[in-house]
Design a protein around this motif. Structure first.
Motif, short mmCIF file in Angstrom:
data_model
loop_
_atom_site.label_atom_id
_atom_site.label_comp_id
_atom_site.label_asym_id
_atom_site.label_seq_id
_atom_site.Cartn_x
_atom_site.Cartn_y
_atom_site.Cartn_z
N SER A 288 12.51 12.67 42.36
CA SER A 288 11.74 13.91 42.34
C SER A 288 10.81 13.91 41.13
O SER A 288 11.04 13.25 40.14
CB SER A 288 12.65 15.14 42.30
N ARG B 239 9.21 16.64 38.50
CA ARG B 239 9.38 18.01 38.04
C ARG B 239 8.42 18.31 36.91
O ARG B 239 8.21 17.49 36.03
CB ARG B 239 10.81 18.23 37.54
N MET C 188 9.48 26.13 36.60
CA MET C 188 9.73 24.80 37.13
C MET C 188 9.00 24.65 38.46
O MET C 188 8.96 25.56 39.27
CB MET C 188 11.23 24.58 37.33
N ARG D 288 8.92 21.53 41.46
CA ARG D 288 9.59 20.26 41.80
C ARG D 288 9.15 19.77 43.18
O ARG D 288 9.09 20.54 44.14
CB ARG D 288 11.10 20.43 41.79
N ASP E 208 10.33 16.77 45.82
CA ASP E 208 11.33 15.76 46.14
C ASP E 208 10.76 14.74 47.12
O ASP E 208 10.05 15.10 48.06
CB ASP E 208 12.57 16.38 46.79
#
Length: 101
Positions: A10, A12, A54, A56, A58
């Motif tokens: 991932s 981030r 945050m 993110r 994936d």
């Protein structure tokens, strides 16, 4: 060296000033998950407030693992504009992480 059966990579972007919509615009892709500092989180028995932001993204899970393929996927799904990556790295903590089993 042990061979992993499964891997998840991932990308981030973390920081107090992370604005998920702005990161989405800059990277030109939608996140898997995102939130801003101050957003509430909810569990069945409690509520809290996010202490930082945050964003993110994936990669698809690959079995057996192929971390190089997953990192390539993350990069293909985001902008190639080096100016964007430089700005993100200066303004927040950008992390590419991987986990396997």
């Amino acid at each position: 060296m042990a061979h992993l059966q499964r891997a998840v990579a991932s990308l981030r972007v973390i920081g107090d000033d992370v604005v998920p919509a702005e990161i989405t615009r800059l990277l030109r892709t939608f996140p898997t998950a995102a939130y801003a500092k101050g957003d509430e989180w909810h569990l069945p028995s409690s509520v809290g407030v996010r202490t930082s932001g945050m964003w993110r993204l994936d990669a698809e899970v690959v079995e057996p693992e192929n971390l190089g393929q997953q990192v390539s996927e993350l990069l293909r799904r985001t902008t190639a504009d080096l100016g964007v990556w430089q700005a993100l790295s200066a303004a927040s903590e950008s992390i590419c992480s991987a986990a396997g089993s």
